[in-house]
Design an enzyme around this catalytic site. Structure first.
Site, PDB file in Angstrom:
ATOM      1  N   SER A   1       0.854  -1.194   0.000  1.00 25.10           N
ATOM      2  CA  SER A   1       0.000   0.000   0.000  1.00 25.10           C
ATOM      3  C   SER A   1       0.883   1.235   0.000  1.00 25.10           C
ATOM      4  CB  SER A   1      -0.872  -0.009   1.260  1.00 25.10           C
ATOM      5  OG  SER A   1      -1.526   1.237   1.397  1.00 25.10           O
TER       6      SER A   1
ATOM      7  N   TYR B   1      -2.397   0.721  10.289  1.00 26.07           N
ATOM      8  CA  TYR B   1      -2.339   0.299   8.886  1.00 26.07           C
ATOM      9  C   TYR B   1      -0.997   0.698   8.258  1.00 26.07           C
ATOM     10  CZ  TYR B   1      -4.055  -0.630   4.140  1.00 26.07           C
ATOM     11  OH  TYR B   1      -4.225  -1.130   2.866  1.00 26.07           O
TER      12      TYR B   1
HETATM   13  P1  NAP Z   1     -11.673  -6.041   1.536  1.00 25.87           P
HETATM   14  O1  NAP Z   1     -12.653  -6.001   0.433  1.00 25.87           O
HETATM   15  O2  NAP Z   1     -12.034  -5.513   2.865  1.00 25.87           O
HETATM   16  O3  NAP Z   1     -11.188  -7.558   1.679  1.00 25.87           O
HETATM   17  C1  NAP Z   1     -10.280  -7.936   2.689  1.00 25.87           C
HETATM   18  C2  NAP Z   1     -10.115  -9.442   2.648  1.00 25.87           C
HETATM   19  O4  NAP Z   1      -9.191  -9.813   3.700  1.00 25.87           O
HETATM   20  C3  NAP Z   1     -11.411 -10.191   2.889  1.00 25.87           C
HETATM   21  O5  NAP Z   1     -11.483 -11.295   2.021  1.00 25.87           O
HETATM   22  C4  NAP Z   1     -11.285 -10.652   4.333  1.00 25.87           C
HETATM   23  O6  NAP Z   1     -11.974 -11.877   4.519  1.00 25.87           O
HETATM   24  C5  NAP Z   1      -9.781 -10.887   4.422  1.00 25.87           C
HETATM   25  N1  NAP Z   1      -9.290 -10.926   5.791  1.00 25.87           N
HETATM   26  C6  NAP Z   1      -9.371  -9.956   6.732  1.00 25.87           C
HETATM   27  N2  NAP Z   1      -8.851 -10.403   7.889  1.00 25.87           N
HETATM   28  C7  NAP Z   1      -8.445 -11.685   7.664  1.00 25.87           C
HETATM   29  C8  NAP Z   1      -7.836 -12.679   8.473  1.00 25.87           C
HETATM   30  N3  NAP Z   1      -7.543 -12.475   9.768  1.00 25.87           N
HETATM   31  N4  NAP Z   1      -7.536 -13.891   7.915  1.00 25.87           N
HETATM   32  C9  NAP Z   1      -7.845 -14.121   6.616  1.00 25.87           C
HETATM   33  N5  NAP Z   1      -8.429 -13.228   5.804  1.00 25.87           N
HETATM   34  C10 NAP Z   1      -8.727 -12.017   6.330  1.00 25.87           C
HETATM   35  O7  NAP Z   1     -10.332  -5.285   1.141  1.00 25.87           O
HETATM   36  P2  NAP Z   1      -9.509  -5.169  -0.220  1.00 25.87           P
HETATM   37  O8  NAP Z   1      -9.552  -3.770  -0.622  1.00 25.87           O
HETATM   38  O9  NAP Z   1      -9.872  -6.256  -1.166  1.00 25.87           O
HETATM   39  O10 NAP Z   1      -8.043  -5.428   0.370  1.00 25.87           O
HETATM   40  C11 NAP Z   1      -7.198  -6.501  -0.029  1.00 25.87           C
HETATM   41  C12 NAP Z   1      -5.754  -6.093   0.244  1.00 25.87           C
HETATM   42  O11 NAP Z   1      -5.423  -4.948  -0.538  1.00 25.87           O
HETATM   43  C13 NAP Z   1      -5.486  -5.708   1.697  1.00 25.87           C
HETATM   44  O12 NAP Z   1      -4.230  -6.199   2.095  1.00 25.87           O
HETATM   45  C14 NAP Z   1      -5.452  -4.189   1.642  1.00 25.87           C
HETATM   46  O13 NAP Z   1      -4.695  -3.637   2.677  1.00 25.87           O
HETATM   47  C15 NAP Z   1      -4.825  -3.967   0.283  1.00 25.87           C
HETATM   48  N6  NAP Z   1      -5.079  -2.634  -0.286  1.00 25.87           N
HETATM   49  C16 NAP Z   1      -6.335  -2.221  -0.584  1.00 25.87           C
HETATM   50  C17 NAP Z   1      -6.529  -0.947  -1.117  1.00 25.87           C
HETATM   51  C18 NAP Z   1      -7.891  -0.431  -1.469  1.00 25.87           C
HETATM   52  O14 NAP Z   1      -7.995   0.768  -1.849  1.00 25.87           O
HETATM   53  N7  NAP Z   1      -8.936  -1.216  -1.421  1.00 25.87           N
HETATM   54  C19 NAP Z   1      -5.421  -0.111  -1.345  1.00 25.87           C
HETATM   55  C20 NAP Z   1      -4.155  -0.559  -1.037  1.00 25.87           C
HETATM   56  C21 NAP Z   1      -3.986  -1.843  -0.516  1.00 25.87           C
HETATM   57  P3  NAP Z   1     -12.708 -12.353   5.869  1.00 25.87           P
HETATM   58  O15 NAP Z   1     -13.223 -11.121   6.548  1.00 25.87           O
HETATM   59  O16 NAP Z   1     -13.767 -13.266   5.346  1.00 25.87           O
HETATM   60  O17 NAP Z   1     -11.665 -13.087   6.653  1.00 25.87           O
END
Ligand code: NAP
Length: 255
Positions: free
Chosen positions: A143, A156
């Site tokens: 990120s 974060y």
């Molecule tokens: P999201 O839609 O909130 O999805 C997060 C995923 O992580 C869900 O599938 C959730 O599944 C899983 N998760 C959370 N805690 C967990 C745990 N303890 N064990 C296993 N799985 C877990 O978020 P996203 O945007 O797709 O994010 C995915 C990645 O991209 C993250 O690492 C995030 O930091 C990174 N990211 C996102 C953005 C953005 O703008 N969206 C930007 C930069 C980086 P469950 O709750 O079912 O476990």
């Protein structure tokens, strides 16, 4: 679209967002995919969707903050497919957004143990297998917050910075065994995480409009490309989807 036929790939955080899109994209590239997350019905549903489209997919419940769960996940992949070609360290959380001075220590620690320990657990469990087979790719979803301090995001920013450094260290140790470790900073992506960020009203990211964010399909396609030989020059680095050259290399935009 890279050809990933015959490859066995694990995606953590595959119940929704970037992880779910990545699992579908990997399967369309021919990979056998294990979808891991805590929400059983959602990963089972996503795996079924992939199978309905002719792909190979399984769902495994896993909380990445627990090493035993991650060990079980990696062993499941090895016993099912006889190998582990790629691990996508994607699971992550943004909650609890808030100021350090009023933060709940237990909730703060839980977030960092998902975002940082979870990445360590994946790398720790995957490396011995990949190093023995002299092949493998580990992609950590990074990120911009790893490199830029943001109000309300201390848990974060710190955990993403730590995961970034861990990813680079892992590459130093594994590259000689033919294992590539790389980080992808996706920019802002239209997922549930951005819905939570917007609702918080804290810091400039929360002021962005949902339409400002890219679709999860972009990081998903980029991750597939990172799992292919075509991206090997980027091993040991962090690439960003804000980078126009990377968008072109992946084929997301025309030349
Ligand atoms: P999201 O839609 O909130 O999805 C997060 C995923 O992580 C869900 O599938 C959730 O599944 C899983 N998760 C959370 N805690 C967990 C745990 N303890 N064990 C296993 N799985 C877990 O978020 P996203 O945007 O797709 O994010 C995915 C990645 O991209 C993250 O690492 C995030 O930091 C990174 N990211 C996102 C953005 C953005 O703008 N969206 C930007 C930069 C980086 P469950 O709750 O079912 O476990």
């Amino acid at each position: 679209m890279p050809d990933l036929s015959g490859k066995a790939v694990i995606v953590t955080g595959a119940s929704r967002g970037i992880g779910a899109a990545t699992a579908m994209e990997l399967a369309q590239c021919g990979a056998s995919v294990i979808l891991a997350a805590r929400t059983e019905n959602q990963i089972k549903h996503n795996a079924q969707q992939i199978r309905n489209h002719g792909g190979q997919a399984e769902a495994v419940i896993c909380d990445v903050s627990k090493y035993k769960d991650v060990q079980g996940l990696i062993s499941h992949c090895e016993s099912t497919f006889g190998r582990l070609d790629a691990l996508i360290n994607n699971a992550g959380v943004i909650d609890p957004i808030g100021h350090i001075a009023t933060s709940d220590p237990a909730a703060w620690k839980q977030a960092t143990s998902i975002n940082f320990d979870g990445v360590y657990h994946g790398i720790r469990a995957a490396l011995p297998i990949m190093m023995a087979q002299k092949y493998g790719t580990i992609v950590t979803i990074g990120s911009g917050a790893a490199h830029s301090a943001l109000e309300g995001w201390s848990h974060y920013c710190s955990s993403k910075a730590a995961a970034h450094m861990l990813t680079l260290c892992a590459h130093k140790e594994a590259a000689a065994s033919g294992v590539h470790v790389v980080s992808l900073s996706p920019g802002t992506v239209a997922t549930e995480m951005q819905v939570l960020i917007k609702a918080s009203g804290i810091n400039p990211v929360s002021q962005m409009d949902h339409s400002d964010h890219i679709d999860a399909e972009w990081p998903a396609k980029t991750i597939c490309w990172l799992c292919s030989e075509g991206a090997s020059e980027y091993a040991g680095q962090e690439i960003s989807l804000r980078d126009a050259d990377i968008r072109r290399r992946v084929g997301l935009v025309s030349e």
